[in-house]
Scaffold this active site. Sequence first.
Site, PDB file in Angstrom:
ATOM      1  N   GLY A  14     -84.529 -28.623  20.863  1.00 16.61           N
ATOM      2  CA  GLY A  14     -85.347 -29.767  21.296  1.00 16.61           C
ATOM      3  C   GLY A  14     -86.425 -29.256  22.232  1.00 16.61           C
ATOM      4  O   GLY A  14     -86.554 -29.713  23.371  1.00 16.61           O
ATOM      5  N   ALA A  15     -87.202 -28.273  21.733  1.00 16.14           N
ATOM      6  CA  ALA A  15     -88.030 -27.467  22.646  1.00 16.14           C
ATOM      7  C   ALA A  15     -89.510 -27.817  22.638  1.00 16.14           C
ATOM      8  O   ALA A  15     -90.242 -27.341  23.501  1.00 16.14           O
ATOM      9  CB  ALA A  15     -87.880 -25.981  22.272  1.00 16.14           C
ATOM     10  N   GLY A  68     -98.762 -14.419  26.327  1.00 17.50           N
ATOM     11  CA  GLY A  68     -97.980 -13.187  26.469  1.00 17.50           C
ATOM     12  C   GLY A  68     -96.472 -13.400  26.413  1.00 17.50           C
ATOM     13  O   GLY A  68     -95.702 -12.466  26.631  1.00 17.50           O
ATOM     14  N   TYR A  80     -74.975 -44.322  23.708  1.00 16.36           N
ATOM     15  CA  TYR A  80     -75.668 -43.183  24.326  1.00 16.36           C
ATOM     16  C   TYR A  80     -74.890 -42.711  25.552  1.00 16.36           C
ATOM     17  O   TYR A  80     -74.598 -41.515  25.713  1.00 16.36           O
ATOM     18  CB  TYR A  80     -77.080 -43.631  24.706  1.00 16.36           C
ATOM     19  CG  TYR A  80     -77.918 -42.655  25.489  1.00 16.36           C
ATOM     20  CD1 TYR A  80     -78.429 -41.508  24.892  1.00 16.36           C
ATOM     21  CD2 TYR A  80     -78.235 -42.893  26.831  1.00 16.36           C
ATOM     22  CE1 TYR A  80     -79.228 -40.624  25.607  1.00 16.36           C
ATOM     23  CE2 TYR A  80     -79.033 -42.012  27.556  1.00 16.36           C
ATOM     24  CZ  TYR A  80     -79.530 -40.880  26.938  1.00 16.36           C
ATOM     25  OH  TYR A  80     -80.315 -40.009  27.647  1.00 16.36           O
ATOM     26  N   ALA A 100     -71.572 -41.091  24.644  1.00 16.96           N
ATOM     27  CA  ALA A 100     -71.756 -39.745  24.070  1.00 16.96           C
ATOM     28  C   ALA A 100     -72.114 -38.746  25.160  1.00 16.96           C
ATOM     29  O   ALA A 100     -71.612 -37.606  25.167  1.00 16.96           O
ATOM     30  CB  ALA A 100     -72.843 -39.792  22.995  1.00 16.96           C
ATOM     31  N   LYS A 101     -72.962 -39.141  26.107  1.00 15.05           N
ATOM     32  CA  LYS A 101     -73.338 -38.227  27.198  1.00 15.05           C
ATOM     33  C   LYS A 101     -72.126 -37.973  28.115  1.00 15.05           C
ATOM     34  O   LYS A 101     -71.952 -36.857  28.625  1.00 15.05           O
ATOM     35  CB  LYS A 101     -74.506 -38.793  27.996  1.00 15.05           C
ATOM     36  CG  LYS A 101     -75.837 -38.867  27.235  1.00 15.05           C
ATOM     37  CD  LYS A 101     -76.421 -37.492  26.906  1.00 15.05           C
ATOM     38  CE  LYS A 101     -77.909 -37.568  26.551  1.00 15.05           C
ATOM     39  NZ  LYS A 101     -78.439 -36.285  26.061  1.00 15.05           N
TER      40      LYS A 101
HETATM   41  N1  LIG Z   1     -86.881 -38.693  29.391  1.00 16.82           N
HETATM   42  C1  LIG Z   1     -85.959 -39.281  30.121  1.00 16.82           C
HETATM   43  O1  LIG Z   1     -86.257 -40.190  30.937  1.00 16.82           O
HETATM   44  C2  LIG Z   1     -84.511 -38.850  30.026  1.00 16.82           C
HETATM   45  C3  LIG Z   1     -83.580 -39.429  30.897  1.00 16.82           C
HETATM   46  C4  LIG Z   1     -82.253 -39.035  30.822  1.00 16.82           C
HETATM   47  C5  LIG Z   1     -81.855 -38.085  29.897  1.00 16.82           C
HETATM   48  N2  LIG Z   1     -82.772 -37.554  29.047  1.00 16.82           N
HETATM   49  C6  LIG Z   1     -82.294 -36.567  28.071  1.00 16.82           C
HETATM   50  O2  LIG Z   1     -83.133 -35.436  28.095  1.00 16.82           O
HETATM   51  C7  LIG Z   1     -83.200 -34.835  26.798  1.00 16.82           C
HETATM   52  C8  LIG Z   1     -84.651 -34.621  26.401  1.00 16.82           C
HETATM   53  O3  LIG Z   1     -85.330 -35.860  26.453  1.00 16.82           O
HETATM   54  P1  LIG Z   1     -86.931 -35.949  26.360  1.00 16.82           P
HETATM   55  O4  LIG Z   1     -87.295 -37.289  26.915  1.00 16.82           O
HETATM   56  O5  LIG Z   1     -87.538 -34.721  26.900  1.00 16.82           O
HETATM   57  O6  LIG Z   1     -87.133 -36.012  24.765  1.00 16.82           O
HETATM   58  P2  LIG Z   1     -88.471 -36.036  23.924  1.00 16.82           P
HETATM   59  O7  LIG Z   1     -89.679 -36.092  24.813  1.00 16.82           O
HETATM   60  O8  LIG Z   1     -88.292 -37.105  22.922  1.00 16.82           O
HETATM   61  O9  LIG Z   1     -88.443 -34.583  23.198  1.00 16.82           O
HETATM   62  C9  LIG Z   1     -87.413 -34.310  22.342  1.00 16.82           C
HETATM   63  C10 LIG Z   1     -87.541 -32.880  21.806  1.00 16.82           C
HETATM   64  O10 LIG Z   1     -86.402 -32.637  20.995  1.00 16.82           O
HETATM   65  C11 LIG Z   1     -86.786 -32.389  19.643  1.00 16.82           C
HETATM   66  N3  LIG Z   1     -85.760 -32.997  18.790  1.00 16.82           N
HETATM   67  C12 LIG Z   1     -85.436 -34.316  18.731  1.00 16.82           C
HETATM   68  N4  LIG Z   1     -84.448 -34.489  17.838  1.00 16.82           N
HETATM   69  C13 LIG Z   1     -84.127 -33.261  17.350  1.00 16.82           C
HETATM   70  C14 LIG Z   1     -83.183 -32.803  16.396  1.00 16.82           C
HETATM   71  N5  LIG Z   1     -82.392 -33.643  15.748  1.00 16.82           N
HETATM   72  N6  LIG Z   1     -83.118 -31.475  16.151  1.00 16.82           N
HETATM   73  C15 LIG Z   1     -83.947 -30.599  16.772  1.00 16.82           C
HETATM   74  N7  LIG Z   1     -84.865 -30.991  17.683  1.00 16.82           N
HETATM   75  C16 LIG Z   1     -84.954 -32.301  17.967  1.00 16.82           C
HETATM   76  C17 LIG Z   1     -88.173 -33.017  19.535  1.00 16.82           C
HETATM   77  O11 LIG Z   1     -88.969 -32.449  18.495  1.00 16.82           O
HETATM   78  P3  LIG Z   1     -88.904 -33.033  16.987  1.00 16.82           P
HETATM   79  O12 LIG Z   1     -89.083 -34.525  17.095  1.00 16.82           O
HETATM   80  O13 LIG Z   1     -90.008 -32.332  16.286  1.00 16.82           O
HETATM   81  O14 LIG Z   1     -87.572 -32.658  16.459  1.00 16.82           O
HETATM   82  C18 LIG Z   1     -88.746 -32.685  20.899  1.00 16.82           C
HETATM   83  O15 LIG Z   1     -89.135 -31.337  20.951  1.00 16.82           O
HETATM   84  C19 LIG Z   1     -82.406 -35.749  25.870  1.00 16.82           C
HETATM   85  O16 LIG Z   1     -81.107 -35.241  25.731  1.00 16.82           O
HETATM   86  C20 LIG Z   1     -82.367 -37.078  26.621  1.00 16.82           C
HETATM   87  O17 LIG Z   1     -81.227 -37.849  26.294  1.00 16.82           O
HETATM   88  C21 LIG Z   1     -84.096 -37.905  29.085  1.00 16.82           C
END
Ligand SMILES: NC(=O)c1ccc[n+]([C@@H]2O[C@H](COP(=O)([O-])OP(=O)(O)OC[C@H]3O[C@@H](n4cnc5c(N)ncnc54)[C@H](OP(=O)(O)O)[C@@H]3O)[C@@H](O)[C@H]2O)c1
Length: 263
Positions: free
Chosen positions: A14-15, A55, A156, A159-160
């Site tokens: 998820g990079a 780099g 959600y 699961a977390k």
């Molecule tokens: N943002 C918040 O406020 C928040 C709060 C609490 C927890 N979190 C947790 O933090 C983590 C990251 O959240 P984020 O907000 O940074 O997410 P995001 O902005 O939606 O980014 C998600 C990243 O994961 C990739 N991805 C999604 N589904 C995937 C899959 N099935 N396989 C491989 N790659 C996948 C996406 O690229 P592609 O779509 O191209 O696959 C993207 O690079 C999650 O676990 C989320 O539950 C976030």
Amino acid sequence: MDLGMAGRHAVVVGASRGIGAAVTRALVGEGAAVTAVARREAELHRFCTELEQLGADATPIVADATTPAGTARLVDGLAARGVAVDILVNNVGGARSAPVLELGDAEWSEALDTNLNSAVRLTAALVPGMVSRRWGRVVHVGSIAAREPGRMAAAYAAAKAALVAYSKALSAEVSRYGVLSNVVLPGATLTPSFQAEAVLVAQRLGITDEEATRRVMGRRQPALGRPCTAEEVANAVVFLCSDAARAITGVSLPVDGGTLLGT
Ligand SMILES: NC(=O)c1ccc[n+]([C@@H]2O[C@H](COP(=O)([O-])OP(=O)(O)OC[C@H]3O[C@@H](n4cnc5c(N)ncnc54)[C@H](OP(=O)(O)O)[C@@H]3O)[C@@H](O)[C@H]2O)c1
């Protein structure tokens, strides 16, 4: 402080955006090589090319981490390059919001596949190698919802919470071999998915982005008075991935700007 990242190889799942992108940038900034994983090829390749031009050693693998086939594709891709993985960051997560009694089997399965099973499958594939080399770090990106579940995100949050329990059990099993497992629990974090939701709310209600952000945070208002940035969450992830964190294992660390109310 020397984080000891030079010569380490990390896999960030998820990079290409949000917290995962910030973690990847920080890891390569500290001298680690990174395999970056996401589903959308164009965005992932663009991201890795941008890092390489600075780099960094960043290699993309396109895979859906929520399926066994996607995990196999990723593990095969690593093996084909002869990569020995030292660090795994399981960052994939998310789920649709719905009232708890309206969540059906499909929503529960999807939430568990996305937030738990993807991490468990990949960890099981990569940790034995870390154990045999007597050094490894697994950091799971959870959520404060694991500790304080909202009524619109039961699957959600469950699961977390399961991910936290899994990490603790893994830590009990492998820490003695130098392989540590921890969870970072973000609160509201300014990532593309969070910001997209705020923009929608602002448009729907005709309010400012700032007010919309407050509404998206809902009852979870950070003591800091603002959401965290992806870089602030990444800092904690990278520290836990480092040699400097070698006595920290089995913890779940909130990085939420003081949102959780419990001590
Ligand atoms: N943002 C918040 O406020 C928040 C709060 C609490 C927890 N979190 C947790 O933090 C983590 C990251 O959240 P984020 O907000 O940074 O997410 P995001 O902005 O939606 O980014 C998600 C990243 O994961 C990739 N991805 C999604 N589904 C995937 C899959 N099935 N396989 C491989 N790659 C996948 C996406 O690229 P592609 O779509 O191209 O696959 C993207 O690079 C999650 O676990 C989320 O539950 C976030």
